[in-house]
Design an enzyme around this catalytic site. Structure first.
Site, short mmCIF file in Angstrom:
data_model
loop_
_atom_site.label_atom_id
_atom_site.label_comp_id
_atom_site.label_asym_id
_atom_site.label_seq_id
_atom_site.Cartn_x
_atom_site.Cartn_y
_atom_site.Cartn_z
N CYS A 94 0.79 -1.51 -0.05
CA CYS A 94 -0.02 0.14 -0.32
C CYS A 94 0.91 0.88 -0.26
O CYS A 94 1.80 1.96 -1.04
CB CYS A 94 -0.68 -0.17 1.04
SG CYS A 94 -2.25 0.95 1.06
N HIS A 194 -3.76 -5.53 2.33
CA HIS A 194 -2.68 -5.85 3.52
C HIS A 194 -3.16 -7.77 3.57
O HIS A 194 -4.06 -8.25 3.44
CB HIS A 194 -3.34 -4.69 4.23
CG HIS A 194 -3.07 -3.72 3.97
ND1 HIS A 194 -2.31 -3.10 4.72
CD2 HIS A 194 -3.91 -2.50 3.62
CE1 HIS A 194 -1.98 -1.64 4.31
NE2 HIS A 194 -3.25 -1.36 3.61
#
Ligand code: GLN
Length: 195
Positions: A94, A194
């Site tokens: 990310c 994630h």
């Protein structure tokens, strides 16, 4: 055998359980009888060439990315680039993934990235891309599905020469439009996933 894992910006860029990647890597080493040392490197701390076998870089808030981008823009970034180009594996999630690219544009502000990968990220109009995500990948052992969680305002676009990590089956991925998720080049993996 011993592996030294460098956790880049572990104290500032560590959200949605990104620490779990480091824990899993270290535990998998132990299961195989490999000693694993994890070294967390923060802003202002130099990156020593040749010390690390593997790099992990997690996600973070926009304001943290500003501080981190400034830190990686100097000699530290050059060492990281040289290590990765020499074959050291790097997993970036990310916010870390976004900073591997050329830039992250937030309205009038542009955060310069490392430029290690040909990609750009833009904060466009529209909602954050949030939710569970499943992608189809082929990491050399046939097709399989990876599942995770994404939460990002930035939309990432890969340059023509870059390969995505996978194709979105469910969720948003790089930008919610082109069906690509992440980037992969040899041992370098960038992803919005994630978990
Ligand atoms: N701040 C970035 C974004 O919102 C990255 C978020 C994250 O790391 N989860 O796009």
């Amino acid at each position: 055998m011993k592996l030294t894992i460098c956790w880049l910006y572990g104290s500032t860029m560590n959200i949605y359980g990104d620490r779990g990647n480091v824990l899993a890597l270290a535990q998998r080493c132990r299961w195989r009888g490999i000693e694993a040392e994890v070294v967390t490197l923060g802003v202002g701390e130099p990156l020593e060439a040749g010390r690390y076998d593997l790099f992990f870089w997690g996600g973070g808030q926009d304001r943290e990315q500003v501080a981190v981008a400034a830190d990686i823009s100097g000699p530290k970034g050059e060492v990281l680039r040289a290590e990765v180009e020499a074959g050291a594996p790097l997993l970036a999630v990310c916010g870390g993934y976004q900073l591997l690219g050329h830039s992250y544009q937030l309205g009038d502000e542009t955060i310069e990235g490392l430029g290690l990968v040909d990609l750009r990220t833009v904060r466009e109009e529209g909602p954050r891309l949030i939710g569970n995500i499943a992608i189809e990948v082929d990491l050399g052992t046939g097709k399989r599905v990876l599942a995770g969680f994404e939460n990002h305002g930035g939309r990432t676009y890969l340059g023509a020469g870059e390969e995505p990590l996978g194709r979105v089956l469910h969720g948003h991925g790089n930008n919610g439009r082109d069906g690509f998720e992440g980037v992969r080049r040899g041992g370098l993996i960038g992803t919005y996933m994630h978990g």
